[in-house]
Design a protein around this motif. Sequence first.
Motif, PDB file in Angstrom:
ATOM      1  N   ASN A   1      -1.156  -2.272  -4.241  1.00 16.48           N
ATOM      2  CA  ASN A   1      -1.299  -0.908  -3.826  1.00 16.48           C
ATOM      3  C   ASN A   1      -0.180  -0.089  -3.573  1.00 16.48           C
ATOM      4  N   LEU A   2       1.009  -0.904  -3.076  1.00 18.46           N
ATOM      5  CA  LEU A   2       2.358  -0.247  -2.819  1.00 18.46           C
ATOM      6  C   LEU A   2       2.813   0.182  -4.238  1.00 18.46           C
ATOM      7  N   THR A   3       2.784  -0.780  -5.482  1.00  6.71           N
ATOM      8  CA  THR A   3       3.168  -0.419  -6.655  1.00  6.71           C
ATOM      9  C   THR A   3       2.510   1.018  -7.188  1.00  6.71           C
ATOM     10  N   SER A   4       1.070   0.891  -6.948  1.00  5.01           N
ATOM     11  CA  SER A   4       0.447   2.100  -7.441  1.00  5.01           C
ATOM     12  C   SER A   4       0.959   3.422  -6.668  1.00  5.01           C
ATOM     13  N   VAL A   5       1.361   3.453  -5.301  1.00  2.00           N
ATOM     14  CA  VAL A   5       2.114   4.529  -4.661  1.00  2.00           C
ATOM     15  C   VAL A   5       3.252   5.016  -5.492  1.00  2.00           C
TER      16      VAL A   5
ATOM     17  N   PRO B   1      -4.318   9.898  -5.177  1.00  2.00           N
ATOM     18  CA  PRO B   1      -3.639   8.482  -5.235  1.00  2.00           C
ATOM     19  C   PRO B   1      -3.123   7.907  -4.053  1.00  2.00           C
ATOM     20  N   PHE B   2      -2.543   8.847  -3.242  1.00  2.00           N
ATOM     21  CA  PHE B   2      -1.945   8.211  -1.983  1.00  2.00           C
ATOM     22  C   PHE B   2      -2.867   7.845  -1.047  1.00  2.00           C
ATOM     23  N   ARG B   3      -3.969   8.813  -0.942  1.00  3.98           N
ATOM     24  CA  ARG B   3      -4.952   8.436   0.161  1.00  3.98           C
ATOM     25  C   ARG B   3      -5.971   7.309  -0.274  1.00  3.98           C
ATOM     26  N   THR B   4      -5.944   6.967  -1.472  1.00  2.00           N
ATOM     27  CA  THR B   4      -6.854   5.989  -1.956  1.00  2.00           C
ATOM     28  C   THR B   4      -5.944   4.538  -1.822  1.00  2.00           C
ATOM     29  N   ALA B   5      -4.841   4.744  -2.067  1.00  2.00           N
ATOM     30  CA  ALA B   5      -3.899   3.502  -1.962  1.00  2.00           C
ATOM     31  C   ALA B   5      -3.650   3.263  -0.411  1.00  2.00           C
ATOM     32  N   ALA B   6      -3.622   4.180   0.436  1.00  2.00           N
ATOM     33  CA  ALA B   6      -3.581   3.958   1.821  1.00  2.00           C
ATOM     34  C   ALA B   6      -4.613   3.251   2.574  1.00  2.00           C
ATOM     35  N   ARG B   7      -6.146   3.687   1.912  1.00  2.00           N
ATOM     36  CA  ARG B   7      -7.127   2.919   2.187  1.00  2.00           C
ATOM     37  C   ARG B   7      -7.075   1.493   1.841  1.00  2.00           C
ATOM     38  N   GLY B   8      -6.439   1.229   0.737  1.00  2.28           N
ATOM     39  CA  GLY B   8      -6.477  -0.052   0.254  1.00  2.28           C
ATOM     40  C   GLY B   8      -5.448  -0.946   0.947  1.00  2.28           C
ATOM     41  N   LEU B   9      -4.315  -0.194   1.487  1.00  2.53           N
ATOM     42  CA  LEU B   9      -3.533  -1.153   2.077  1.00  2.53           C
ATOM     43  C   LEU B   9      -3.890  -1.362   3.351  1.00  2.53           C
ATOM     44  N   GLU B  10      -4.658  -0.405   4.149  1.00  2.00           N
ATOM     45  CA  GLU B  10      -5.313  -0.619   5.558  1.00  2.00           C
ATOM     46  C   GLU B  10      -6.148  -1.657   5.395  1.00  2.00           C
ATOM     47  N   ALA B  11      -6.635  -1.848   4.079  1.00  4.87           N
ATOM     48  CA  ALA B  11      -7.991  -2.733   3.900  1.00  4.87           C
ATOM     49  C   ALA B  11      -7.409  -4.093   4.059  1.00  4.87           C
ATOM     50  N   GLN B  12      -6.138  -4.389   3.340  1.00  5.63           N
ATOM     51  CA  GLN B  12      -5.784  -5.642   3.143  1.00  5.63           C
ATOM     52  C   GLN B  12      -4.741  -5.811   4.513  1.00  5.63           C
ATOM     53  N   ARG B  13      -4.279  -4.994   5.059  1.00  5.82           N
ATOM     54  CA  ARG B  13      -3.727  -5.295   6.285  1.00  5.82           C
ATOM     55  C   ARG B  13      -4.886  -5.815   7.594  1.00  5.82           C
ATOM     56  N   VAL B  14      -5.955  -5.254   7.519  1.00  3.17           N
ATOM     57  CA  VAL B  14      -6.900  -5.880   8.078  1.00  3.17           C
ATOM     58  C   VAL B  14      -7.202  -7.014   7.930  1.00  3.17           C
ATOM     59  N   ALA B  15      -7.364  -7.536   6.452  1.00  2.00           N
ATOM     60  CA  ALA B  15      -7.723  -8.926   5.988  1.00  2.00           C
ATOM     61  C   ALA B  15      -6.591  -9.828   6.302  1.00  2.00           C
TER      62      ALA B  15
END
Length: 165
Positions: free
Chosen positions: A148-152, A10-24
Amino acid sequence: MLSPLRSFSPFRTAARGLEAQRVALGVATENIANATTTRTADGTPYQPKRAVHEAPAALRAFESSLRAARLPLQTANGRHIGGVRHQLATNGPELGPTTEVVGEARERLEYDPTHPDADADGYVHYPDVNVVDEMARMISANRIYEANLTSVKAAKEMIKRSLEI
């Protein structure tokens, strides 16, 4: 027993989502900052960018398997589920999106013959950036980042509670 590597999925998946939204968020910010940039280093107007998110192959394969298995799972016989198995690698698949930043060659013309970047006809080539749309993208990226932070936090809490048992 839950394998240690799988518990961090879950942390790896959320990290990818966090990175995607940081880029956006960064792309939307850059577009707003350059909304009136008529000349870049190469002499052309700024080109608006978009962050394009794509689901990884592992997730697309899972979705197609799920669709194929939907009808047998609607029956009342539990043995139908036995034929559908997914083998995951020990370190688990990457389930978060991949993000690519693409430029869009869009511009709007504004008549201003006194502008130093005006063409021979008196038109200035501005990037076609709608600040309201970009702000909406920023708000959306921020909300998804928070989710994503909430899921972490939820995954951390579940792991913590499972260690207390």
